[in-house]
Design a protein around this motif. Structure first.
Motif, PDB file in Angstrom:
ATOM      1  N   GLU A  13       0.832  -1.213   0.000  1.00  0.00           N
ATOM      2  CA  GLU A  13       0.000   0.000   0.000  1.00  0.00           C
ATOM      3  C   GLU A  13       0.866   1.262   0.000  1.00  0.00           C
ATOM      4  O   GLU A  13       0.560   2.241  -0.672  1.00  0.00           O
ATOM      5  N   LEU A  14       1.950   1.197   0.783  1.00  0.00           N
ATOM      6  CA  LEU A  14       2.834   2.358   0.881  1.00  0.00           C
ATOM      7  C   LEU A  14       3.539   2.616  -0.452  1.00  0.00           C
ATOM      8  O   LEU A  14       3.697   3.761  -0.889  1.00  0.00           O
ATOM      9  N   GLU A  16       2.355   1.773  -3.398  1.00  0.00           N
ATOM     10  CA  GLU A  16       1.339   2.320  -4.309  1.00  0.00           C
ATOM     11  C   GLU A  16       1.138   3.810  -4.050  1.00  0.00           C
ATOM     12  O   GLU A  16       1.010   4.608  -4.981  1.00  0.00           O
ATOM     13  N   ALA A  17       1.132   4.169  -2.766  1.00  0.00           N
ATOM     14  CA  ALA A  17       0.960   5.576  -2.396  1.00  0.00           C
ATOM     15  C   ALA A  17       2.144   6.402  -2.908  1.00  0.00           C
ATOM     16  O   ALA A  17       1.970   7.520  -3.402  1.00  0.00           O
ATOM     17  N   LEU A  18       3.339   5.817  -2.823  1.00  0.00           N
ATOM     18  CA  LEU A  18       4.545   6.503  -3.307  1.00  0.00           C
ATOM     19  C   LEU A  18       4.460   6.713  -4.815  1.00  0.00           C
ATOM     20  O   LEU A  18       4.735   7.806  -5.323  1.00  0.00           O
ATOM     21  N   ASP A  19       4.058   5.658  -5.538  1.00  0.00           N
ATOM     22  CA  ASP A  19       3.946   5.771  -6.998  1.00  0.00           C
ATOM     23  C   ASP A  19       2.909   6.816  -7.401  1.00  0.00           C
ATOM     24  O   ASP A  19       3.088   7.540  -8.378  1.00  0.00           O
ATOM     25  N   GLN A  20       1.848   6.885  -6.631  1.00  0.00           N
ATOM     26  CA  GLN A  20       0.811   7.885  -6.894  1.00  0.00           C
ATOM     27  C   GLN A  20       1.374   9.286  -6.654  1.00  0.00           C
ATOM     28  O   GLN A  20       1.139  10.212  -7.438  1.00  0.00           O
TER      29      GLN A  20
END
Ligand code: NI
Length: 133
Positions: A13-14, A16-20
């Motif tokens: 999740e982290l 994915e949040a970074l990529d976003q």
């Protein structure tokens, strides 16, 4: 500047949040985003310290509000040693934008900004700081 590489483990999740975050802020890659995050965090830490920083306090207010201009002037005289310059813009009939350039110990800048922003009648206030070293 020499660059060191290191491996980072992140939960899905982290990551994915970074990529976003990378996509939203148009960073070239994850490394650039992480550098930005680390640097910002370190500068924020300095804000609480006695490190020398430079910054700007911006204030928006209605100049008709009673006592407001006097209070702003009193406060700025109390902290004259950290104020570099002050610029006043008449935005429209009622509203003013004031930008105060400041330099000095981070905690002092924060103290002055908090006092100014808390003055009754201030509609918006913000302090931005950068390391001056
Ligand atoms: Ni004005």
């Amino acid at each position: 500047m020499s660059v060191s590489r290191f491996g980072v483990s992140l939960e899905k999740e982290l990551l994915e949040a970074l990529d976003q975050y990378v996509a939203e802020n148009h960073f070239k890659n994850r490394s650039q985003a992480i550098r930005h995050l680390v640097r910002n965090n370190l500068v924020e830490k300095k804000w609480e310290s006695n490190q020398q920083v430079a910054g700007a306090i911006s204030l928006v207010y209605d100049h008709h509000k009673r006592d407001l201009l006097n209070t702003l002037a009193d406060l700025q005289h109390d902290y004259h040693d950290i104020i570099l310059a002050n610029q006043h813009f008449h935005l429209d009939h009622d509203n003013c934008l004031e930008i105060i350039a400041v330099k000095g110990e981070a905690f002092k800048l924060t103290l002055l900004a908090n006092k100014l922003i808390a003055v009754k009648g201030i509609q918006h206030g913000k302090l931005t700081m950068s390391s001056s070293e």
